[in-house]
Scaffold this active site. Sequence first.
Site, short mmCIF file in Angstrom:
data_model
loop_
_atom_site.label_atom_id
_atom_site.label_comp_id
_atom_site.label_asym_id
_atom_site.label_seq_id
_atom_site.Cartn_x
_atom_site.Cartn_y
_atom_site.Cartn_z
N ARG A 147 3.20 19.76 6.64
CA ARG A 147 4.21 18.79 7.10
C ARG A 147 5.33 19.42 7.95
O ARG A 147 5.69 18.88 8.99
CB ARG A 147 4.80 18.00 5.93
CG ARG A 147 3.76 17.18 5.16
CD ARG A 147 4.38 16.10 4.29
NE ARG A 147 4.95 15.03 5.06
CZ ARG A 147 6.23 14.86 5.29
NH1 ARG A 147 7.11 15.68 4.75
NH2 ARG A 147 6.66 13.87 6.05
N CYS A 158 -0.63 33.54 11.29
CA CYS A 158 -0.31 34.07 12.61
C CYS A 158 -0.01 32.97 13.60
O CYS A 158 -0.75 32.75 14.57
CB CYS A 158 -1.48 34.91 13.10
SG CYS A 158 -1.91 36.13 11.88
N GLU A 159 1.04 32.23 13.34
CA GLU A 159 1.50 31.17 14.24
C GLU A 159 3.00 31.07 14.05
O GLU A 159 3.48 31.04 12.90
CB GLU A 159 0.89 29.81 13.85
CG GLU A 159 -0.57 29.72 14.04
CD GLU A 159 -1.00 28.50 14.83
OE1 GLU A 159 -0.17 27.92 15.57
OE2 GLU A 159 -2.17 28.15 14.71
N ARG A 191 3.54 7.61 -0.41
CA ARG A 191 4.62 8.58 -0.57
C ARG A 191 5.62 8.20 -1.67
O ARG A 191 6.04 9.05 -2.45
CB ARG A 191 5.36 8.68 0.76
CG ARG A 191 6.34 9.83 0.87
CD ARG A 191 7.17 9.70 2.14
NE ARG A 191 6.43 9.40 3.33
CZ ARG A 191 5.99 10.30 4.21
NH1 ARG A 191 6.25 11.56 4.03
NH2 ARG A 191 5.31 9.90 5.27
N GLU A 198 0.85 -1.21 0.00
CA GLU A 198 0.00 0.00 0.00
C GLU A 198 0.88 1.26 0.00
O GLU A 198 0.85 2.05 0.95
CB GLU A 198 -0.88 0.01 1.26
CG GLU A 198 -1.77 -1.20 1.43
CD GLU A 198 -2.45 -1.24 2.82
OE1 GLU A 198 -2.12 -0.42 3.69
OE2 GLU A 198 -3.32 -2.10 3.00
N PRO A 199 1.67 1.47 -1.04
CA PRO A 199 2.57 2.63 -1.02
C PRO A 199 1.83 3.91 -1.37
O PRO A 199 0.91 3.92 -2.19
CB PRO A 199 3.58 2.30 -2.11
CG PRO A 199 2.79 1.48 -3.09
CD PRO A 199 1.79 0.70 -2.28
N TYR A 235 5.16 17.90 11.61
CA TYR A 235 6.14 16.83 11.88
C TYR A 235 7.58 17.33 11.95
O TYR A 235 8.49 16.52 12.08
CB TYR A 235 6.09 15.76 10.78
CG TYR A 235 4.72 15.27 10.40
CD1 TYR A 235 3.95 14.54 11.29
CD2 TYR A 235 4.20 15.52 9.13
CE1 TYR A 235 2.69 14.09 10.93
CE2 TYR A 235 2.94 15.07 8.77
CZ TYR A 235 2.19 14.35 9.67
OH TYR A 235 0.96 13.91 9.33
N1 LLP Z 1 -1.24 1.80 4.57
C1 LLP Z 1 -1.69 2.25 5.76
C2 LLP Z 1 -2.55 1.37 6.58
C3 LLP Z 1 -1.33 3.54 6.21
O1 LLP Z 1 -1.76 3.96 7.40
C4 LLP Z 1 -0.50 4.36 5.40
C5 LLP Z 1 -0.14 5.70 5.82
C6 LLP Z 1 -0.07 3.85 4.16
C7 LLP Z 1 -0.46 2.56 3.78
C8 LLP Z 1 0.78 4.64 3.20
O2 LLP Z 1 2.02 4.90 3.74
P1 LLP Z 1 3.20 5.57 2.84
O3 LLP Z 1 3.62 4.55 1.81
O4 LLP Z 1 2.66 6.77 2.21
O5 LLP Z 1 4.27 5.86 3.83
N2 LLP Z 1 0.85 12.52 6.96
C9 LLP Z 1 2.12 11.86 7.26
C10 LLP Z 1 2.09 10.40 6.84
C11 LLP Z 1 0.95 9.63 7.45
C12 LLP Z 1 0.89 8.21 6.96
C13 LLP Z 1 -0.38 7.57 7.37
N3 LLP Z 1 -0.53 6.22 6.92
C14 LLP Z 1 3.25 12.62 6.59
O6 LLP Z 1 3.00 13.63 5.97
O7 LLP Z 1 4.41 12.21 6.70
#
Ligand code: LLP
Length: 404
Positions: A307, A338-339, A271, A268-269, A311
Amino acid sequence: MKYKKSHFYIENISAERIAKQFGTPSYVYSYDKIKININNFKKKFKAIDPLICFSVKSNSNLQILNLINKFGLGADVVSKGELLIALKAKIKPEKIVFSGVGKTIDELKFAISKKILLINAESENEIVEIENIAKKNNKKVNIGIRLNPDTDAKTLKKISTGQKENKFGLTTKKFLEILDKYKTSKFISIICLSVHIGSQITSHVPYKNMLNVVKKIIQQSKYKFKYIDLGGGMGIKYENRSKNLDYSKYNNLIKSFLKKNNSKIIFEPGRSIVGNAGYLISKITYIKQTNSKNFIILDSAMNDLIRPALYGAKHKILPSKLNRKKISKKHEFVGPICETTDKFLTVTNYQKISQGDTVVICDVGAYGMVLSSNYNLRPKPAEILVNKNLAKIITKRQKLNNII
Ligand code: LLP
């Protein structure tokens, strides 16, 4: 994605032209980069022939999802909205998985009615609800059970999901109990073990630890899962000096896992597919000089890209036009909100820049626009898709009229 005669280009269109034609701030995506990322991802895991379900939460723009479908990926969704838009992009239900700790009954009913590949359940109560719906409809519903492997993903705490203090999945003990209790159910069929330990992972070691837990639980349960859903999490290189995930090592770990466990792998990619394909084009509204640093005040802010504020993420900020003259002073790129946390990046030794210049915030294709808001009653940016010489609007800039 490179400088041509000192000007920054996304495919064949300069950032300055985009700024002029579409205004700022604007999210811009490269068609080519998405295609390359998908092909590379497929190549890296070719030997294990996985089902790749794009994580829609990272970028849910319909036109981007159309590309995801065109290049053959399925979808990982976490809400009815994401499921609807994935279907609208014509992603086949048999390539869609539904994750999340709090799916409502309405969402479960909808997912079941659409006959998606599987629902990854995260608690016994959710399984009970799925069973009830299945019974009422006299159906057998395919589910996965999400395991919490208690593995440290060695990434930011705020985006770690696989440790016992996190709300996600079930402990090994509970997983085995539930498997035993529901494996003979007339209305649900447990076809998948799913796991996802976090995001922006740059070492194969956490994956290795996770696979060891998965291996053990399969041995203990003696249950044959048709699918093993390993989630996403593959990190990208935000900073030049940061390291990259060694895909071949991860691939080898999975290959050796599959020798003993003959299941289909699901990924499940998010990013890693869209992260480096997106840019936030912004303009410098003012430069405020102080003794210790120059504040570069942009027209984009934490409401457009949260982000860094949320983070502490660092996104490169590149000038749209190179200038040989360097200024050896601290530059703090900030937004107008304003933060104090409305701050993108602090750098030293930046090139000479001026009020009105265009800059490019990089690697914002994932978790960029999807996390934007109307904070400070600021309209959301436009989204543009660039394909060679063509730039087209894929989301119009929000108008104040529509939010007031
Ligand atoms: N599968 C599940 C169950 C997830 O919770 C996530 C991400 C993914 C797949 C996809 O993950 P990826 O391949 O994109 O790393 N907003 C945060 C990232 C939150 C990720 C949440 N879950 C950021 O901007 O870094």
